[in-house]
Design an enzyme around this catalytic site. Structure first.
Site, PDB file in Angstrom:
ATOM      1  CB  SER A  38      -1.051  -0.133   1.295  1.00  0.00           C
ATOM      2  OG  SER A  38      -2.026   0.871   1.144  1.00  0.00           O
ATOM      3  CG  ASP A 159      -4.547  -2.102   1.174  1.00  0.00           C
ATOM      4  OD1 ASP A 159      -3.345  -2.831   1.650  1.00  0.00           O
ATOM      5  OD2 ASP A 159      -4.249  -0.789   0.843  1.00  0.00           O
TER       6      ASP A 159
END
Length: 282
Positions: A38, A159
């Site tokens: 991320s 993610d």
């Protein structure tokens, strides 16, 4: 010996990591291996491409842009963050990413993502996917409810912090013997079960893996954090983390608060500089 940087995500809290890496860039401190998820992966890319000041410019400098973070994005595109702005307009036109220097850099770079169907962590290495860096980092940054899945190589990805929030075990498995972990939460923090987990089955029924992984994310995060802290006590890892977040959340839009956190990361790296050098050289 193989040194490595392990970079946690955290949305806008990632400006702390940007500050840490800025100091490393100034001091020409580069590790053999870098892994991020991320926001950690986003910051790592500019560190590897040797672009001083870039992380600050593309986060704090653009945070007030109407498309960077907005409810309009969420309502119209189902993306709280303006993913096209962040992963196309900015790196390709507004604040150009140095692809040449990124490709020339010798560090191993690994980006973690989460497979929507299986819920498993999927990692991509720079040496195999250098030209796809933006697509992979975008996938790693696409948090459920905040962004759409990214299709890449036949997988639907989201993610990386869902399946492997602090990818220390992947780094160790890849041969890292001197891990430096940059966290974006203060000491003593433990994650609680996400309130979003309750509505995941209804909104993501076509993606059973991401539903299950989100449900157990807090358990996996806390267990991994305890593992990292044990390594630190045993002298087998070095941790850099903010002393306090001053109530900054992952969607913060106040440039002054973000600048404070960025500067804190820079100062913490500066204070740890000699310790870092000794750690990776011993």
């Amino acid at each position: 010996m193989k040194s490595g940087l392990i970079l946690e995500g955290g949305g806008m809290r990632g400006v702390y990591t940007g500050g840490v890496l800025e100091k490393f860039l100034e001091e020409q401190i580069f590790m053999d291996y870098v892994i991020g998820v991320s926001a950690g992966a986003c910051n790592a890319a500019s560190y590897i491409s040797r672009q001083t000041g870039r992380n600050r410019e593309v986060t704090i400098g653009y945070v007030r842009h109407p498309d960077y973070i907005s409810m309009k994005n969420l309502l119209v595109r189902r993306e709280l963050f303006g993913m096209n702005l962040i992963f196309d307009e900015i790196p390709n036109r507004l604040v150009p990413f140095d692809y040449h220097q990124y490709n020339e850099a010798t560090e191993e770079f690994v980006v973690g993502t989460t497979d929507c169907l299986t819920g498993e962590a999927v990692y991509f290495e720079k040496r195999q996917h250098a030209k796809d860096v933006l697509a992979i980092v975008r996938a790693s940054s696409s948090l459920p409810f905040m962004a759409q899945p990214v299709e890449f190589e036949g997988r639907l990805l989201m993610d990386g912090g869902v399946a492997d929030p602090i990818p220390i075990r992947k780094a160790l498995a890849d041969g890292v013997t001197k891990p430096i972990v940059v966290l974006t939460r203060e000491k003593g923090y433990r994650k609680k079960k996400s309130s979003f987990a309750r509505v995941m089955p209804a909104l993501y029924r076509q993606f059973p893996g991401i539903v299950k992984s989100m449900e157990n994310r807090y358990l996996r995060y806390n267990e991994t954090l305890e593992f990292v802290e044990r390594l630190e006590v045993e002298g087998k890892a070095l941790i850099i983390r903010p002393a306090s977040l001053y109530k900054i959340n992952g969607f913060e839009r106040d440039p002054a608060k973000l600048t404070h956190l960025y500067n804190q990361g820079y100062q913490d790296a500066e204070a740890a500089l000699e310790k870092v050098k000794r750690y990776i050289e011993d």
